[in-house]
Design a protein around this motif. Structure first.
Motif, PDB file in Angstrom:
ATOM      1  N   TRP A  19       0.814  -1.210   0.000  1.00 31.41           N
ATOM      2  CA  TRP A  19       0.000   0.000   0.000  1.00 31.41           C
ATOM      3  C   TRP A  19       0.850   1.264   0.000  1.00 31.41           C
ATOM      4  O   TRP A  19       0.447   2.300  -0.541  1.00 31.41           O
ATOM      5  N   VAL A  20       2.034   1.215   0.588  1.00 34.71           N
ATOM      6  CA  VAL A  20       2.954   2.359   0.520  1.00 34.71           C
ATOM      7  C   VAL A  20       3.356   2.621  -0.919  1.00 34.71           C
ATOM      8  O   VAL A  20       3.394   3.771  -1.379  1.00 34.71           O
ATOM      9  N   LEU A  21       3.651   1.551  -1.675  1.00 32.28           N
ATOM     10  CA  LEU A  21       4.009   1.706  -3.091  1.00 32.28           C
ATOM     11  C   LEU A  21       2.859   2.324  -3.876  1.00 32.28           C
ATOM     12  O   LEU A  21       3.077   3.167  -4.758  1.00 32.28           O
ATOM     13  N   LEU A  22       1.628   1.932  -3.561  1.00 35.31           N
ATOM     14  CA  LEU A  22       0.479   2.485  -4.268  1.00 35.31           C
ATOM     15  C   LEU A  22       0.330   3.980  -3.976  1.00 35.31           C
ATOM     16  O   LEU A  22       0.087   4.783  -4.890  1.00 35.31           O
ATOM     17  N   VAL A  23       0.494   4.382  -2.723  1.00 34.70           N
ATOM     18  CA  VAL A  23       0.381   5.794  -2.354  1.00 34.70           C
ATOM     19  C   VAL A  23       1.470   6.615  -3.038  1.00 34.70           C
ATOM     20  O   VAL A  23       1.214   7.704  -3.575  1.00 34.70           O
ATOM     21  N   VAL A  24       2.702   6.100  -3.045  1.00 32.70           N
ATOM     22  CA  VAL A  24       3.810   6.811  -3.704  1.00 32.70           C
ATOM     23  C   VAL A  24       3.527   6.963  -5.197  1.00 32.70           C
ATOM     24  O   VAL A  24       3.773   8.015  -5.793  1.00 32.70           O
ATOM     25  N   ALA A  25       2.995   5.908  -5.834  1.00 33.65           N
ATOM     26  CA  ALA A  25       2.694   5.972  -7.265  1.00 33.65           C
ATOM     27  C   ALA A  25       1.657   7.051  -7.555  1.00 33.65           C
ATOM     28  O   ALA A  25       1.780   7.812  -8.527  1.00 33.65           O
ATOM     29  N   VAL A  26       0.630   7.150  -6.716  1.00 36.04           N
ATOM     30  CA  VAL A  26      -0.405   8.169  -6.916  1.00 36.04           C
ATOM     31  C   VAL A  26       0.180   9.568  -6.749  1.00 36.04           C
ATOM     32  O   VAL A  26      -0.096  10.482  -7.555  1.00 36.04           O
ATOM     33  N   LEU A  27       1.012   9.775  -5.722  1.00 35.23           N
ATOM     34  CA  LEU A  27       1.621  11.087  -5.502  1.00 35.23           C
ATOM     35  C   LEU A  27       2.526  11.483  -6.667  1.00 35.23           C
ATOM     36  O   LEU A  27       2.509  12.627  -7.129  1.00 35.23           O
ATOM     37  N   VAL A  28       3.329  10.523  -7.152  1.00 30.47           N
ATOM     38  CA  VAL A  28       4.215  10.811  -8.284  1.00 30.47           C
ATOM     39  C   VAL A  28       3.403  11.176  -9.517  1.00 30.47           C
ATOM     40  O   VAL A  28       3.742  12.103 -10.262  1.00 30.47           O
ATOM     41  N   LEU A  29       2.295  10.464  -9.744  1.00 29.81           N
ATOM     42  CA  LEU A  29       1.444  10.760 -10.900  1.00 29.81           C
ATOM     43  C   LEU A  29       0.859  12.166 -10.805  1.00 29.81           C
ATOM     44  O   LEU A  29       0.830  12.907 -11.794  1.00 29.81           O
ATOM     45  N   VAL A  30       0.392  12.558  -9.620  1.00 23.03           N
ATOM     46  CA  VAL A  30      -0.190  13.892  -9.437  1.00 23.03           C
ATOM     47  C   VAL A  30       0.857  14.971  -9.695  1.00 23.03           C
ATOM     48  O   VAL A  30       0.603  15.958 -10.406  1.00 23.03           O
ATOM     49  N   VAL A  31       2.069  14.800  -9.127  1.00 27.09           N
ATOM     50  CA  VAL A  31       3.129  15.790  -9.321  1.00 27.09           C
ATOM     51  C   VAL A  31       3.493  15.901 -10.795  1.00 27.09           C
ATOM     52  O   VAL A  31       3.663  16.998 -11.337  1.00 27.09           O
ATOM     53  N   PHE A  32       3.594  14.766 -11.478  1.00 27.46           N
ATOM     54  CA  PHE A  32       3.986  14.775 -12.888  1.00 27.46           C
ATOM     55  C   PHE A  32       2.935  15.465 -13.749  1.00 27.46           C
ATOM     56  O   PHE A  32       3.258  16.249 -14.639  1.00 27.46           O
ATOM     57  N   VAL A  33       1.656  15.184 -13.479  1.00 30.32           N
ATOM     58  CA  VAL A  33       0.585  15.796 -14.270  1.00 30.32           C
ATOM     59  C   VAL A  33       0.541  17.306 -14.045  1.00 30.32           C
ATOM     60  O   VAL A  33       0.407  18.094 -14.987  1.00 30.32           O
ATOM     61  N   LEU A  34       0.662  17.751 -12.788  1.00 32.48           N
ATOM     62  CA  LEU A  34       0.628  19.184 -12.501  1.00 32.48           C
ATOM     63  C   LEU A  34       1.806  19.913 -13.123  1.00 32.48           C
ATOM     64  O   LEU A  34       1.698  21.075 -13.504  1.00 32.48           O
ATOM     65  N   ALA A  35       2.951  19.219 -13.258  1.00 37.17           N
ATOM     66  CA  ALA A  35       4.137  19.851 -13.840  1.00 37.17           C
ATOM     67  C   ALA A  35       4.045  20.006 -15.341  1.00 37.17           C
ATOM     68  O   ALA A  35       4.873  20.690 -15.949  1.00 37.17           O
ATOM     69  N   GLN A  36       3.015  19.399 -15.972  1.00 38.62           N
ATOM     70  CA  GLN A  36       2.895  19.472 -17.429  1.00 38.62           C
ATOM     71  C   GLN A  36       2.148  20.702 -17.902  1.00 38.62           C
ATOM     72  O   GLN A  36       1.948  20.880 -19.092  1.00 38.62           O
ATOM     73  N   ARG A  37       1.705  21.571 -16.993  1.00 34.89           N
ATOM     74  CA  ARG A  37       0.972  22.761 -17.414  1.00 34.89           C
ATOM     75  C   ARG A  37       1.862  23.655 -18.262  1.00 34.89           C
ATOM     76  O   ARG A  37       2.986  23.952 -17.883  1.00 34.89           O
ATOM     77  N   GLN A  38       1.381  24.075 -19.415  1.00 39.44           N
ATOM     78  CA  GLN A  38       2.124  24.917 -20.336  1.00 39.44           C
ATOM     79  C   GLN A  38       1.278  26.110 -20.723  1.00 39.44           C
ATOM     80  O   GLN A  38       0.062  26.087 -20.628  1.00 39.44           O
ATOM     81  N   SER A  39       1.945  27.154 -21.198  1.00 40.64           N
ATOM     82  CA  SER A  39       1.253  28.359 -21.630  1.00 40.64           C
ATOM     83  C   SER A  39       1.902  28.903 -22.876  1.00 40.64           C
ATOM     84  O   SER A  39       3.123  28.871 -23.013  1.00 40.64           O
ATOM     85  N   ILE A  40       1.082  29.388 -23.793  1.00 41.24           N
ATOM     86  CA  ILE A  40       1.613  30.009 -24.988  1.00 41.24           C
ATOM     87  C   ILE A  40       1.382  31.507 -24.969  1.00 41.24           C
ATOM     88  O   ILE A  40       1.602  32.190 -25.951  1.00 41.24           O
ATOM     89  N   ALA A 339      12.767  11.557 -14.031  1.00 39.86           N
ATOM     90  CA  ALA A 339      12.755  10.266 -13.349  1.00 39.86           C
ATOM     91  C   ALA A 339      11.376   9.873 -12.831  1.00 39.86           C
ATOM     92  O   ALA A 339      11.152   8.706 -12.488  1.00 39.86           O
ATOM     93  N   LEU A 340      10.446  10.821 -12.774  1.00 39.06           N
ATOM     94  CA  LEU A 340       9.136  10.529 -12.185  1.00 39.06           C
ATOM     95  C   LEU A 340       8.382   9.411 -12.915  1.00 39.06           C
ATOM     96  O   LEU A 340       7.782   8.557 -12.252  1.00 39.06           O
ATOM     97  N   PRO A 341       8.371   9.364 -14.261  1.00 35.43           N
ATOM     98  CA  PRO A 341       7.670   8.240 -14.905  1.00 35.43           C
ATOM     99  C   PRO A 341       8.243   6.882 -14.524  1.00 35.43           C
ATOM    100  O   PRO A 341       7.501   5.904 -14.373  1.00 35.43           O
ATOM    101  N   TRP A 342       9.574   6.808 -14.358  1.00 32.28           N
ATOM    102  CA  TRP A 342      10.194   5.535 -13.988  1.00 32.28           C
ATOM    103  C   TRP A 342       9.853   5.171 -12.538  1.00 32.28           C
ATOM    104  O   TRP A 342       9.639   3.985 -12.218  1.00 32.28           O
ATOM    105  N   ILE A 343       9.838   6.170 -11.650  1.00 31.06           N
ATOM    106  CA  ILE A 343       9.451   5.896 -10.260  1.00 31.06           C
ATOM    107  C   ILE A 343       8.007   5.409 -10.212  1.00 31.06           C
ATOM    108  O   ILE A 343       7.681   4.450  -9.489  1.00 31.06           O
ATOM    109  N   PHE A 344       7.126   6.061 -10.980  1.00 28.55           N
ATOM    110  CA  PHE A 344       5.721   5.642 -11.028  1.00 28.55           C
ATOM    111  C   PHE A 344       5.600   4.205 -11.532  1.00 28.55           C
ATOM    112  O   PHE A 344       4.890   3.382 -10.944  1.00 28.55           O
ATOM    113  N   THR A 345       6.325   3.875 -12.603  1.00 31.94           N
ATOM    114  CA  THR A 345       6.263   2.516 -13.160  1.00 31.94           C
ATOM    115  C   THR A 345       6.760   1.485 -12.156  1.00 31.94           C
ATOM    116  O   THR A 345       6.157   0.417 -11.986  1.00 31.94           O
ATOM    117  N   GLY A 346       7.871   1.802 -11.468  1.00 28.01           N
ATOM    118  CA  GLY A 346       8.400   0.870 -10.479  1.00 28.01           C
ATOM    119  C   GLY A 346       7.441   0.639  -9.322  1.00 28.01           C
ATOM    120  O   GLY A 346       7.265  -0.502  -8.868  1.00 28.01           O
TER     121      GLY A 346
END
Length: 459
Positions: A19-40, A339-346
């Motif tokens: 369950w710790v691995l599952l929580v870490v995966a969710v947190l990594v996914l949230v951080v990665f998605v929020l970091a993808q915000r772009q503006s033109i 490295a976040l996608p690899w941490i999420f996958t692991g």
């Protein structure tokens, strides 16, 4: 008993890890998605990395207004050149008349800084062949813009649109495009002018001429553009047709090691260290990106200067000239982001492996679990039959072992009925087997030992 306790603790630790691995995966996914915000979006009031500014928030809208589309249509029908109140654009009338020739080309000149509704009214004037809004020249679905430093300098320093008008008119008439001319002339500043500017620069680092709108240098972006400091001279847009005072070269002769930024209205020049390799690139990058918007709106000089200094910072960060770069604090997210996608996958892989292991142990996963439960039921039946037969031959010495074995068999049957994990059932059957084997040994009949009895029963 100690081995069983250790196994239980290990199982609980694996369950917690899953369950710790599952929580870490969710947190990594949230951080990665929020970091993808772009503006033109581009902000012309601050550096290019600043937040988005809505229309009107950067002071680009003026107080000027235009009449209704019908009124402007009437004005254009009566006169070939109509200048609305607040218009700033100028041109060489002789060159423009030569470009028009005998054609009926009518020009409507509007002020800069109009909001979108007022801009739309100007565009609705259908009998205007050419429209000039601020210093932006358009007509026939085309927009004429400078593509050289000389053209931008004339447009933003003196509001001269001669080159744009002659080029657009030639295009509309399908005539050869005229050669572009440098419309700006220079003069040396007088001793009195230079002394006044130098006094202000030495006292506070900036000079604001009469009519200029600069109300202060944007300090934060100025520090990143020129960490060692610079001198800033701000003048209003210069009168059309008059030579400009060349303050940049004059000040560079007085302080050759000092970066010098001079503004003539919306035109900005850089003089000082590395000017030969740096100034043109900064100017081209800035006006190529923002010239179109600056031509239509009425930005305060502070906002124009802030955007220019942001572009200077971008050029310095690029390291094109092997010059010291401004300090850039370490951004842990920027470093860790790849490295976040690899941490999420692991983490997800670890969670799935531990979940599968838990399901196998519980007998829930796959046919193997069901088969193990079926084999356990068969073994329970065989051992129960053995216990009944051997109970007729036991005595006081062998009764305790038989009793313990029967207790284990009852516990195994209850575990099967309750759907408990197969591993737990088999552990109970193993313990019952040990007790029944001890009973057979005490009774002295080898055929009643569980291994022999169950083998004969299966055969």
């Amino acid at each position: 008993m100690a081995v069983a306790v250790v196994k239980l603790r290990w199982s609980r630790q694996l369950h917690l890890l899953r369950w710790v691995l599952l929580v870490v995966a969710v947190l990594v996914l949230v951080v990665f998605v929020l970091a993808q915000r772009q503006s033109i979006e581009v902000s012309y009031g601050q550096s290019p990395s600043s937040v988005r500014l809505e229309e009107g928030a950067a002071g680009e809208l003026s107080d000027a207004t235009v009449p209704s589309a019908q009124e402007m249509t009437t004005l254009v029908a009566a006169d070939s050149v109509v200048r609305l109140p607040g218009a700033v654009a100028h041109w060489d009338e002789q060159r423009v008349r030569e470009a028009i020739g005998d054609d009926d080309i009518r020009i409507l000149v509007a002020p800069p800084g109009l909001d979108e509704a007022e801009n739309d009214r100007v565009r609705e004037v259908k009998n205007a062949t050419v429209r000039v809004i601020g210093t932006q020249v358009s007509g026939g679905g085309l927009v004429a813009t400078p593509d050289t430093l000389a053209g931008w300098r004339a447009q933003f320093a003196t509001h001269d649109v001669t080159n744009q008008l002659t080029a657009l008119i030639a295009r509309l008439r399908k005539a050869p495009a005229p050669a572009e001319r440098d419309e700006v002339r220079w003069r040396e500043p007088s001793e009195r002018e230079l002394a006044t500017v130098l006094a202000d620069l030495r006292a506070g680092g900036s000079h604001v001429g009469r009519g200029a709108t600069l109300d202060g240098v944007p300090e934060q972006v100025a520090r990143t553009a020129f960490p060692d400091g610079a001198w800033y001279v701000a003048l209003p847009a210069q009168p059309y047709g008059e030579p400009l005072p060349a303050y940049g070269p004059a000040l560079a002769r007085v302080a050759p090691d000092r970066p010098i930024v001079v503004m003539y209205g919306g035109w900005i020049e850089y003089h000082g260290p590395a000017a030969a390799e740096f100034a043109d690139l900064a100017a081209v990058s800035f006006y190529a990106q923002s010239g179109s918007r600056l031509s239509r709106y009425d930005y305060p000089q502070r906002n124009v200067l802030g955007a220019y200094l942001g572009k200077v910072t971008d050029v310095r960060y690029s390291g094109l000239f092997d010059r010291p770069l401004p300090y850039r604090p370490l951004d842990p997210l920027r470093v860790a982001l790849p490295a976040l996608p690899w941490i999420f996958t692991g983490c997800v892989a670890g969670f799935l492996v531990l979940s599968a292991r838990s399901l196998r142990r519980s007998g829930v996963l796959g046919a193997s679990g069901r088969a193990r439960h079926g084999a356990g039921a068969a073994r329970l039946a065989g051992l129960t039959a053995l216990a009944v037969e051997v109970s007729l031959l036991t005595d006081a010495r062998s009764n305790p072992a038989l009793t313990r074995g029967i207790g284990k068999l009852q516990a195994a049957r209850a575990a099967l009925d309750d759907g408990l994990p197969a591993r737990h059932v088999w552990e109970l059957l193993d313990e019952a087997t040990v007790e029944l084997d001890e009973t057979a040994r005490m009774v002295g009949i080898a055929s009643y030992r569980p291994a022999s009895y169950l083998q004969g029963r299966l055969s």
